[in-house]
Design a protein around this motif. Structure first.
Motif, PDB file in Angstrom:
ATOM      1  N   GLN A  47       0.868  -1.192   0.000  1.00  0.00           N
ATOM      2  CA  GLN A  47       0.000   0.000   0.000  1.00  0.00           C
ATOM      3  C   GLN A  47       0.897   1.233   0.000  1.00  0.00           C
ATOM      4  O   GLN A  47       1.716   1.407   0.903  1.00  0.00           O
ATOM      5  N   ILE A  48       0.742   2.090  -1.045  1.00  0.00           N
ATOM      6  CA  ILE A  48       1.550   3.289  -1.207  1.00  0.00           C
ATOM      7  C   ILE A  48       0.684   4.503  -0.813  1.00  0.00           C
ATOM      8  O   ILE A  48      -0.447   4.669  -1.303  1.00  0.00           O
ATOM      9  N   SER A  49       1.254   5.351   0.070  1.00  0.00           N
ATOM     10  CA  SER A  49       0.531   6.580   0.492  1.00  0.00           C
ATOM     11  C   SER A  49       1.450   7.783   0.305  1.00  0.00           C
ATOM     12  O   SER A  49       2.655   7.702   0.557  1.00  0.00           O
ATOM     13  N   ILE A  50       0.858   8.914  -0.157  1.00  0.00           N
ATOM     14  CA  ILE A  50       1.571  10.196  -0.244  1.00  0.00           C
ATOM     15  C   ILE A  50       1.132  11.014   0.978  1.00  0.00           C
ATOM     16  O   ILE A  50      -0.059  11.313   1.147  1.00  0.00           O
ATOM     17  N   VAL A  51       2.124  11.325   1.840  1.00  0.00           N
ATOM     18  CA  VAL A  51       1.844  12.031   3.097  1.00  0.00           C
ATOM     19  C   VAL A  51       2.383  13.458   2.987  1.00  0.00           C
ATOM     20  O   VAL A  51       3.522  13.666   2.553  1.00  0.00           O
ATOM     21  N   GLN A  52       1.594  14.474   3.371  1.00  0.00           N
ATOM     22  CA  GLN A  52       1.969  15.888   3.221  1.00  0.00           C
ATOM     23  C   GLN A  52       2.460  16.456   4.549  1.00  0.00           C
ATOM     24  O   GLN A  52       1.937  16.156   5.610  1.00  0.00           O
ATOM     25  N   GLY A  53       3.539  17.251   4.477  1.00  0.00           N
ATOM     26  CA  GLY A  53       4.034  18.021   5.612  1.00  0.00           C
ATOM     27  C   GLY A  53       5.093  17.316   6.422  1.00  0.00           C
ATOM     28  O   GLY A  53       6.150  17.875   6.687  1.00  0.00           O
ATOM     29  N   SER A  54       4.837  16.119   6.870  1.00  0.00           N
ATOM     30  CA  SER A  54       5.816  15.364   7.671  1.00  0.00           C
ATOM     31  C   SER A  54       5.532  13.877   7.500  1.00  0.00           C
ATOM     32  O   SER A  54       4.548  13.477   6.855  1.00  0.00           O
ATOM     33  N   ALA A  55       6.420  13.011   8.104  1.00  0.00           N
ATOM     34  CA  ALA A  55       6.266  11.555   7.973  1.00  0.00           C
ATOM     35  C   ALA A  55       4.965  11.098   8.602  1.00  0.00           C
ATOM     36  O   ALA A  55       4.418  10.048   8.236  1.00  0.00           O
ATOM     37  N   THR A  56       4.425  11.898   9.543  1.00  0.00           N
ATOM     38  CA  THR A  56       3.165  11.516  10.206  1.00  0.00           C
ATOM     39  C   THR A  56       2.043  12.486   9.834  1.00  0.00           C
ATOM     40  O   THR A  56       1.051  12.604  10.549  1.00  0.00           O
ATOM     41  N   GLY A  57       2.253  13.171   8.706  1.00  0.00           N
ATOM     42  CA  GLY A  57       1.280  14.179   8.307  1.00  0.00           C
ATOM     43  C   GLY A  57       0.030  13.583   7.711  1.00  0.00           C
ATOM     44  O   GLY A  57      -0.270  12.391   7.870  1.00  0.00           O
ATOM     45  N   THR A  58      -0.680  14.419   6.946  1.00  0.00           N
ATOM     46  CA  THR A  58      -1.963  14.027   6.382  1.00  0.00           C
ATOM     47  C   THR A  58      -1.755  13.244   5.096  1.00  0.00           C
ATOM     48  O   THR A  58      -0.963  13.641   4.229  1.00  0.00           O
ATOM     49  N   THR A  59      -2.493  12.116   4.970  1.00  0.00           N
ATOM     50  CA  THR A  59      -2.422  11.303   3.761  1.00  0.00           C
ATOM     51  C   THR A  59      -3.314  11.950   2.710  1.00  0.00           C
ATOM     52  O   THR A  59      -4.542  12.084   2.903  1.00  0.00           O
ATOM     53  N   VAL A  60      -2.695  12.374   1.605  1.00  0.00           N
ATOM     54  CA  VAL A  60      -3.459  13.028   0.549  1.00  0.00           C
ATOM     55  C   VAL A  60      -3.773  12.071  -0.591  1.00  0.00           C
ATOM     56  O   VAL A  60      -4.615  12.377  -1.445  1.00  0.00           O
ATOM     57  N   TYR A  61      -3.076  10.910  -0.602  1.00  0.00           N
ATOM     58  CA  TYR A  61      -3.347   9.924  -1.673  1.00  0.00           C
ATOM     59  C   TYR A  61      -2.900   8.542  -1.174  1.00  0.00           C
ATOM     60  O   TYR A  61      -1.880   8.397  -0.495  1.00  0.00           O
ATOM     61  N   SER A  62      -3.667   7.491  -1.565  1.00  0.00           N
ATOM     62  CA  SER A  62      -3.314   6.120  -1.174  1.00  0.00           C
ATOM     63  C   SER A  62      -3.808   5.146  -2.237  1.00  0.00           C
ATOM     64  O   SER A  62      -4.912   5.314  -2.771  1.00  0.00           O
ATOM     65  N   GLU A  63      -2.945   4.144  -2.558  1.00  0.00           N
ATOM     66  CA  GLU A  63      -3.315   3.099  -3.525  1.00  0.00           C
ATOM     67  C   GLU A  63      -2.666   1.754  -3.133  1.00  0.00           C
ATOM     68  O   GLU A  63      -1.712   1.711  -2.355  1.00  0.00           O
ATOM     69  N   VAL A  64      -3.176   0.642  -3.665  1.00  0.00           N
ATOM     70  CA  VAL A  64      -2.701  -0.720  -3.332  1.00  0.00           C
ATOM     71  C   VAL A  64      -2.179  -1.400  -4.597  1.00  0.00           C
ATOM     72  O   VAL A  64      -2.802  -1.301  -5.671  1.00  0.00           O
TER      73      VAL A  64
END
Length: 597
Positions: A47-64
């Motif tokens: 599962q690939i996620s694009i996280v904004q701002g920091s490593a624990t930031g908000t997930t703006v995109y996710s795919e499997v």
């Protein structure tokens, strides 16, 4: 959270400034499990996620994704080609903030994402940024600074030849490959298709060593050549094209074509030997096992065999101080014969006997032995089947040149001829001699002695004896005269006269040592008066008559060792007077006294 070891490569996909960007990122990683082992050739779930701002930031995109790792544990995929879980990749403003890629992996291909890793995107695809900024820059990738190192197609082909199933130390492999620089190439390296070379040999100078296992040439399995460390299938060819003799190094083996195709070697004395001739020697006792063997010429066996020895007319020579041929029967079934036999020559002890013998070693017996010094033709079976003992030619079934000593004879005596002894026919033996006849189960047969084809003595199977005329009412039937020097019988019927021996004594002392054995009638003719105290020896039941025939001397019987009836007192024998005695086994007893009228 378990760790993920990732080698990440984002291949930026660009087009011309006026082209539409594909909005995809190329992602590549090496996948290891929780024990740090590579996950190879396996279907996994990522599962690939694009996280904004920091490593624990908000997930703006996710795919499997459900990719397959290759043989090195590497997985390759395109971010943007997966199954969308949330968000939109095209809606991300890449230039407005920092972004991170978060990967969650299940090595089993499920949704238990227990391997998690996060990496910051330090350089964002220019093509993706241009989607939002409506501007793009066309550049030459080779002019970029801090660009990741890439490999050539040829190098990629070499990597594809590798198959690594566990952790490998590439620095150590590089060192070992460098140590083998004498090799011009390795299988599987370069452009040649093959399998990567397993570093198992060590090199010292110009020499190669392999001391950890077995080497097989032509074999697929080392077990097929047993305990041998080197196996060569379908034969081995050693070539010496110059036909030159090898240096005299012990153990060296070489082929010399000018020597009729023989193989040559040097023994431990640096002496040249050849295989295939009579020149093979062993310095110690060794066992040689052959399935089948054909010896065309001659063979010599034994510790005392020497090179160049003469065979004479013999095809086999046994030369040793202990000579024997062992016939070992290995049958194990109780219904099969199993005795072992040995042909043995001479004793092995000092001053032992010289002989040729056949030994039954199972029963520990010597049924056949011929002593040294036996005369010519001591034992011979003639061509007609007759047996010769000491003769030149045997006309009968068995002929013996000399005396025959036996403990038993079984068979018909009708053809006994030419009996030679001290008289017309005698036998002598220090022990007992048994003559037997007709020992079969019918218990019917006789021993017959014939002279000039007339039966002289016949012993019947009931124990009776006759001289040719059988009288079934008596055990002894004699048609003629009989002369006995000593006769012991319970019942004796005599039709005619009976003769007995008469002894005359002229000079007997006191009779204390006089032997009455074998005597029946004794005539005493002493020149002086004699007193009888007793006699020595006798046979139980023996009866003796003592008669004084001297005209003047007397014989006085004194009751000492002679038992007298009280009524007789001390009888005195004058001329023609007699006394009778009988032996009871220990003493002589007077039974009768006959005086003069």
């Amino acid at each position: 959270m378990k760790k993920l070891f990732i080698s990440l490569c984002l291949l930026i996909i660009t087009t011309s400034i006026y082209a539409q960007a594909p909005e995809k990122l190329s992602y590549q990683a090496i996948i290891r499990d929780a024990s740090d082992a590579l996950v190879i050739n396996a279907s996994i779930s990522v599962q690939i996620s694009i996280v904004q701002g920091s490593a624990t930031g908000t997930t703006v995109y996710s795919e499997v994704h459900n990719p397959m790792t290759n043989f090195t544990g590497v997985v390759s995929l395109l971010i943007g080609d997966g199954t969308v879980v949330s968000g939109s990749l095209s809606g991300i403003d890449w230039g407005s903030d920092s972004y991170y890629i978060k990967t969650e992996t299940d090595p089993t291909g499920g949704t238990n994402y227990d391997i998690v890793g996060t990496a910051q995107l330090l350089s964002t695809s220019f093509g993706l940024i241009s989607v939002n900024t409506d501007r793009a820059l066309s550049v030459d990738y080779n002019n970029l600074t801090n660009s990741p190192a890439t490999i050539t197609t040829e190098q990629s082909d070499k990597v594809n030849f590798l198959s690594i199933t566990s952790a490998a130390d590439l620095n150590q492999i590089s060192t070992e490959v460098s140590d083998n620089t004498a090799k011009t190439s390795f299988p599987g390296f370069g452009t040649t298709t093959g399998t990567a070379f397993d570093i198992i040999w060590s090199k010292i100078g110009d020499h190669a060593y392999y001391d950890t296992a077995k080497v097989g040439i032509g074999f697929t399995d080392a077990t097929t050549f047993g305990n041998a460390v080197l196996g060569v299938k379908d034969g081995m060819i050693l070539s010496n094209t110059n036909d030159e003799v090898a240096q005299p190094t012990p153990g060296s083996l070489f082929y010399e074509g000018s020597a009729k195709g023989f193989m040559f070697y040097y023994d431990n004395t640096a002496t040249l030997r050849s295989l295939g001739t009579g020149d093979i020697t062993f310095n110690t006792r060794n066992n040689l096992f052959l399935e089948e063997s054909i010896i065309k010429n001659r063979v010599a066996i034994g510790s005392d065999v020497t090179t160049g020895m003469e065979f004479g007319e013999n095809d086999m020579v046994l030369s040793d101080d202990t000579i024997g041929i062992w016939f070992r029967d290995t049958s194990v079934s109780s219904s099969f014969p199993t005795n072992d036999w040995v042909i043995k020559i001479n004793d092995v002890s000092d001053n032992g006997e010289n002989y040729f013998a056949v030994l039954d070693t199972t029963a520990n017996r010597v049924p056949f032995r011929v002593m040294a010094g036996a005369p010519d033709k001591s034992l011979e079976v003639n061509a007609n089947g007759n047996i010769n003992i000491g003769n030149l030619i045997s006309a009968e079934k068995m002929e013996v040149d000399g005396s025959v000593v036996a403990t038993s004879f079984v068979g018909s005596g009708a053809n006994f001829t030419n009996l030679v002894g001290l008289g017309t026919a005698t036998t002598s033996n220090t022990g007992s001699t048994t003559v037997g006849a007709d020992n079969d189960a019918d218990t019917n047969g006789s021993i017959i002695f014939e002279i000039e084809q007339n039966t002289k003595v016949r012993i019947e199977n009931d124990g009776s004896i006759n001289n040719g005329i059988v009288d079934v009412s008596n055990l002894l039937s004699i048609n003629g005269d009989a002369n006995f020097t000593d006769l012991t019988t319970q019942n004796l019927s005599v039709d005619g006269s009976v003769q007995t021996s008469v002894f005359t004594e002229t000079n007997v002392g006191n009779f204390t040592t006089y032997d009455l054995t074998d005597k029946s009638i004794v005539l005493l003719n002493n020149g002086s008066n004699v007193t009888v105290f007793g006699f020595t020896r006798g046979v139980t039941g023996q009866k003796v008559h003592l008669i004084n025939i001297h005209p003047t001397t007397t014989i006085t019987i004194f009751p000492s060792l002679v038992l007298l009836p009280p009524s007789l007192g001390n009888p005195v024998l004058n001329q023609n007077e007699s006394i009778s005695l009988i032996f009871n086994g220990s003493s002589w007893i007077v039974t009768d006294f006959v005086g003069t009228p």
